[in-house]
Scaffold this motif. Structure first.
Motif, PDB file in Angstrom:
ATOM      1  N   CYS A   1       0.876  -1.169   0.000  1.00  0.00           N
ATOM      2  CA  CYS A   1       0.000   0.000   0.000  1.00  0.00           C
ATOM      3  C   CYS A   1       0.913   1.219   0.000  1.00  0.00           C
ATOM      4  CB  CYS A   1      -0.907  -0.011   1.219  1.00  0.00           C
ATOM      5  SG  CYS A   1      -2.047   1.384   1.291  1.00  0.00           S
ATOM      6  N   ARG A   2       0.999   1.893  -1.119  1.00  0.00           N
ATOM      7  CA  ARG A   2       1.933   3.021  -1.264  1.00  0.00           C
ATOM      8  C   ARG A   2       1.394   4.305  -0.665  1.00  0.00           C
ATOM      9  NH1 ARG A   2       5.989  -0.126  -1.644  1.00  0.00           N
ATOM     10  NH2 ARG A   2       6.315  -1.095  -3.648  1.00  0.00           N
ATOM     11  N   ARG A   3       0.065   4.471  -0.698  1.00  0.00           N
ATOM     12  CA  ARG A   3      -0.554   5.678  -0.139  1.00  0.00           C
ATOM     13  C   ARG A   3      -1.702   5.249   0.759  1.00  0.00           C
ATOM     14  NH1 ARG A   3       0.141   6.180  -5.121  1.00  0.00           N
ATOM     15  NH2 ARG A   3       1.740   7.545  -5.907  1.00  0.00           N
ATOM     16  N   LEU A   4      -1.637   5.682   2.003  1.00  0.00           N
ATOM     17  CA  LEU A   4      -2.714   5.432   2.955  1.00  0.00           C
ATOM     18  C   LEU A   4      -3.156   6.787   3.489  1.00  0.00           C
ATOM     19  CD1 LEU A   4      -4.503   3.524   4.593  1.00  0.00           C
ATOM     20  CD2 LEU A   4      -2.648   3.374   6.273  1.00  0.00           C
ATOM     21  N   LYS A   5      -4.397   7.129   3.209  1.00  0.00           N
ATOM     22  CA  LYS A   5      -4.923   8.437   3.604  1.00  0.00           C
ATOM     23  C   LYS A   5      -5.987   8.250   4.684  1.00  0.00           C
ATOM     24  CE  LYS A   5      -4.050  10.367  -0.960  1.00  0.00           C
ATOM     25  NZ  LYS A   5      -4.605  11.141  -2.083  1.00  0.00           N
TER      26      LYS A   5
END
Length: 142
Positions: free
Chosen positions: A71-75
């Protein structure tokens, strides 16, 4: 490598919704794993959903990240997460999979001790700065 983007910002997602979401993502990953020779990068945007709390992250999202660590981006900004969620995410974050973590304006209780432990784990993991596909190094965007 391919990528999968899940954008659910501001969709009134609650902890209870995360069970079916993570189940769907795990099943999709298992069914499609053979079609992609390299790991699929995941972007997971759960921001602006105050119904997501520490419980939802610890019980649903962290187990998903164990199965799908890329998961490269977790917002998670403007959710109700706090110390418990950050503690649960710390091992995954320190392994260097994430390139961006959006954790501003969290509505849960967040202590300086837990934040400091997260930063120490990131440093101790030795995975940042990471190598970009295009060459060169980049820092974790936190």
């Amino acid at each position: 490598a391919g990528s999968v983007r899940v954008s659910l910002s501001g969709r009134n997602i609650r902890d209870a919704d995360l069970d079916s979401l993570t189940r769907f993502l795990r099943e999709w990953q298992e069914c499609n794993a053979g079609r992609f020779p390299h790991a699929l990068d995941l972007t997971l945007d759960l921001s602006c959903n105050p119904g997501i709390s520490d419980y939802g992250i610890a019980v649903h999202i962290v187990p998903l990240l164990r199965k799908w660590p890329c998961c490269r981006r977790l917002k998670l900004y403007q959710t109700s997460v706090g110390d418990r969620a950050l503690r649960a995410l710390t091992p995954w974050i320190s392994r260097g999979y994430a390139h961006e973590l959006h954790l501003s304006d969290l509505g849960g209780e967040l202590s300086s001790e837990v934040v400091l432990n997260l930063l120490r784990a990131i440093h101790g993991g030795g995975r940042y700065p990471y190598w970009k596909n295009s060459g060169g190094r980049a820092s974790l965007w936190l």
